[in-house]
Scaffold this motif. Structure first.
Motif, short mmCIF file in Angstrom:
data_model
loop_
_atom_site.label_atom_id
_atom_site.label_comp_id
_atom_site.label_asym_id
_atom_site.label_seq_id
_atom_site.Cartn_x
_atom_site.Cartn_y
_atom_site.Cartn_z
N GLY A 78 55.89 -14.89 54.19
CA GLY A 78 54.45 -14.65 54.10
C GLY A 78 53.83 -14.41 55.47
N ILE A 79 52.73 -15.13 55.72
CA ILE A 79 52.00 -14.93 56.97
C ILE A 79 52.45 -15.91 58.05
CG2 ILE A 79 50.00 -14.02 55.75
CD1 ILE A 79 48.65 -16.75 56.17
N SER A 80 53.59 -16.54 57.87
CA SER A 80 54.06 -17.51 58.87
C SER A 80 54.32 -16.85 60.21
CB SER A 80 55.33 -18.21 58.37
OG SER A 80 55.06 -18.96 57.20
N ASN A 81 54.84 -15.62 60.18
CA ASN A 81 55.07 -14.92 61.45
C ASN A 81 53.76 -14.65 62.19
OD1 ASN A 81 57.90 -14.72 61.32
ND2 ASN A 81 57.76 -12.94 59.95
N TYR A 82 52.73 -14.29 61.44
CA TYR A 82 51.43 -14.06 62.08
C TYR A 82 50.89 -15.36 62.67
CZ TYR A 82 51.40 -9.47 59.85
OH TYR A 82 51.70 -8.19 59.47
N GLN A 83 51.05 -16.45 61.96
CA GLN A 83 50.59 -17.74 62.48
C GLN A 83 51.35 -18.12 63.74
OE1 GLN A 83 51.16 -20.27 59.08
NE2 GLN A 83 49.19 -19.71 58.13
N ALA A 84 52.67 -17.85 63.75
CA ALA A 84 53.47 -18.17 64.94
C ALA A 84 53.06 -17.31 66.13
CB ALA A 84 54.95 -17.98 64.62
N VAL A 85 52.80 -16.03 65.86
CA VAL A 85 52.38 -15.14 66.96
C VAL A 85 51.03 -15.57 67.51
CG1 VAL A 85 51.67 -12.78 67.52
CG2 VAL A 85 53.72 -13.17 66.15
N MET A 86 50.11 -15.87 66.61
CA MET A 86 48.76 -16.25 67.05
C MET A 86 48.76 -17.57 67.82
SD MET A 86 46.68 -13.81 65.96
CE MET A 86 45.05 -14.49 65.72
N SER A 87 49.76 -18.43 67.57
CA SER A 87 49.82 -19.72 68.26
C SER A 87 50.68 -19.68 69.52
CB SER A 87 50.36 -20.80 67.31
OG SER A 87 51.69 -20.47 66.88
N ASP A 88 51.24 -18.53 69.83
CA ASP A 88 52.09 -18.40 71.01
C ASP A 88 51.22 -18.09 72.23
OD1 ASP A 88 54.08 -18.10 72.84
OD2 ASP A 88 54.93 -16.28 71.97
N PRO A 89 51.20 -18.94 73.25
CA PRO A 89 50.38 -18.65 74.44
C PRO A 89 50.80 -17.38 75.17
CG PRO A 89 51.06 -20.96 74.40
CD PRO A 89 51.85 -20.26 73.33
N LEU A 90 52.11 -17.05 75.13
CA LEU A 90 52.56 -15.85 75.81
C LEU A 90 52.03 -14.57 75.14
CD1 LEU A 90 56.26 -16.70 76.74
CD2 LEU A 90 54.26 -16.57 78.25
N PHE A 91 51.78 -14.65 73.82
CA PHE A 91 51.18 -13.49 73.16
C PHE A 91 49.77 -13.23 73.70
CE2 PHE A 91 48.33 -11.95 69.78
CZ PHE A 91 48.87 -10.68 69.59
N TRP A 92 48.98 -14.29 73.77
CA TRP A 92 47.62 -14.11 74.29
C TRP A 92 47.64 -13.76 75.78
CZ3 TRP A 92 44.32 -13.19 70.77
CH2 TRP A 92 44.42 -13.79 69.52
N SER A 93 48.66 -14.23 76.49
CA SER A 93 48.82 -13.82 77.88
C SER A 93 49.11 -12.33 77.97
CB SER A 93 49.95 -14.62 78.54
OG SER A 93 50.18 -14.16 79.85
N SER A 94 49.96 -11.82 77.07
CA SER A 94 50.25 -10.38 77.07
C SER A 94 49.02 -9.56 76.70
CB SER A 94 51.40 -10.08 76.12
OG SER A 94 51.04 -10.34 74.77
N VAL A 95 48.19 -10.09 75.78
CA VAL A 95 46.94 -9.40 75.44
C VAL A 95 46.03 -9.34 76.66
CG1 VAL A 95 44.86 -9.51 74.03
CG2 VAL A 95 47.09 -10.00 73.00
N ARG A 96 45.91 -10.47 77.35
CA ARG A 96 45.07 -10.51 78.55
C ARG A 96 45.58 -9.55 79.62
NH1 ARG A 96 45.64 -12.80 83.27
NH2 ARG A 96 47.52 -13.88 82.56
N ILE A 97 46.90 -9.54 79.84
CA ILE A 97 47.47 -8.65 80.85
C ILE A 97 47.27 -7.19 80.47
CG2 ILE A 97 49.66 -7.93 81.89
CD1 ILE A 97 50.55 -10.86 81.70
N THR A 98 47.40 -6.88 79.18
CA THR A 98 47.17 -5.51 78.72
C THR A 98 45.74 -5.08 78.98
OG1 THR A 98 48.85 -5.79 77.00
CG2 THR A 98 47.31 -3.96 76.74
N LEU A 99 44.79 -5.96 78.69
CA LEU A 99 43.37 -5.62 78.93
C LEU A 99 43.07 -5.51 80.41
CD1 LEU A 99 41.68 -7.86 76.20
CD2 LEU A 99 42.17 -5.41 76.10
N VAL A 100 43.64 -6.41 81.22
CA VAL A 100 43.42 -6.32 82.67
C VAL A 100 44.03 -5.03 83.21
CG1 VAL A 100 44.02 -7.36 84.89
CG2 VAL A 100 43.27 -8.81 83.00
N PHE A 101 45.22 -4.68 82.72
CA PHE A 101 45.85 -3.42 83.12
C PHE A 101 44.97 -2.24 82.77
CE2 PHE A 101 48.66 0.17 82.19
CZ PHE A 101 49.38 0.26 83.37
#
Length: 325
Positions: A78-101
């Motif tokens: 189900g949506i467990s993968n989405y929950q795991a991604v959303m709770s991963d700090p490195l994912f949000w770090s990659s989002v931040r780096i992408t926006l800064v880039f």
């Protein structure tokens, strides 16, 4: 004696278009021509469906299962993968780096190319065609090759930059090995690589300005600054939003350059979302295709939002033109 009236038969016309409908022979020729067109396009449709449409659809299914990509077993989670991604700090770090880039690259490309296009579009600029070609050459160069070459150029041990610093009695600088400078360095290389595309956008926009306006302004005694302020700049404002959105959307696709230059390092300081997805899907010891697909779907939603903004911006900028027409 009564006069016989002979009716005149006129060919039937299409009331909507006001034209004579095609004859049966012409319709057969059109169908035959269309069949040949579809026949030549069919390989492209098949390849596009197999390598673009199908992977996109499959990624939505994979994002709902737990799968390592090797075994045949796919366990639905189900949506467990989405929950795991959303709770991963490195994912949000990659989002931040992408926006800064994106914030580093987009303004340099948009406004830098704008002012350079103004110079190269001037008839008094010598060798303007030569400079246009020079700035566009990096665009046609393979991005991965550019990344490998620039990694050698910036090598603090044996690269040309280190050699020049040595001649100046300065210590070598590891621009790609420091988390403080790696992202800025890759952003500048990315700007140089794709600067020519934005330059072409602006040059094309400048060609839409009627030359009569410039001639009338010069006859009235307007100088270069006033012409730029009251003619060039207002006429280019509708293009600013569109070019900015296109450039921002392009900044989300820097995987090949970033992977060959830093591979997301050092210490995840240049790990954009695409490298984050690649790491979980292919570079991990045990690949997690479901987890990576969930991250890819979330990344696709981000790109979709940017595309929606682009469509809205295009509609808004075209509305005044339609009103004037």
């Amino acid at each position: 004696m009564a006069t016989q009236v002979i009716p005149v038969v006129t060919p039937r016309t299409d009331r909507a278009a006001g034209t004579t409908p095609p004859s049966p022979a012409r319709r057969r020729r059109n169908r035959k021509r269309n069949l040949w067109i579809y026949a030549f396009l069919m390989p492209t449709f098949i390849l596009y469906g197999l390598y673009t449409i199908y992977p996109i659809i499959a990624s939505y299914w994979y994002s709902l299962v737990e799968w390592n990509g090797f075994s045949a077993e796919q366990r639905f989670v189900g949506i467990s993968n989405y929950q795991a991604v959303m709770s991963d700090p490195l994912f949000w770090s990659s989002v931040r780096i992408t926006l800064v880039f994106m914030l580093l690259v987009a303004p340099l490309r948009v406004f830098g190319a704008f002012f350079l296009a103004i110079l190269l579009n001037s008839p008094r600029m010598p060798f303007s065609k030569f400079f246009r070609t020079v700035y566009f050459i990096p665009v046609v160069t393979t991005t991965a090759i550019v990344g490998v070459v620039m990694r050698f150029v910036l090598d603090p041990g044996a690269g040309p930059v280190a050699a020049v610093l040595g001649l100046l009695d300065m210590p070598p600088v590891d621009l790609l090995g420091s988390s403080d400078s790696a992202l800025i360095t890759t952003a500048l290389v990315y700007v140089w690589k794709f600067f020519g595309i934005t330059l072409i956008y602006w040059l094309a926009a400048l060609q839409t300005i009627p030359q009569d306006l410039y001639e009338a302004a010069r006859i009235d005694g307007a100088g270069g600054v006033r012409i730029f302020r009251y003619i060039t700049l207002p006429m280019l404002l509708p293009f600013l939003l569109i070019i900015s959105i296109l450039t921002i959307e392009d900044c989300f696709h820097a995987f090949d350059l970033m992977q060959t230059m830093t591979a997301g390092g050092p210490f995840f300081s240049t790990e954009i979302i695409e490298i984050y997805i690649y790491r979980w899907a292919f570079a991990a010891t045990i690949p997690q295709l479901g987890f990576a697909s969930a991250a890819a779907v979330l990344f696709g939603l981000l790109v979709l939002i940017v595309a929606a903004v682009q469509a809205w911006a295009t509609m808004v900028t075209r509305r005044p033109q339609r009103a004037r027409a």
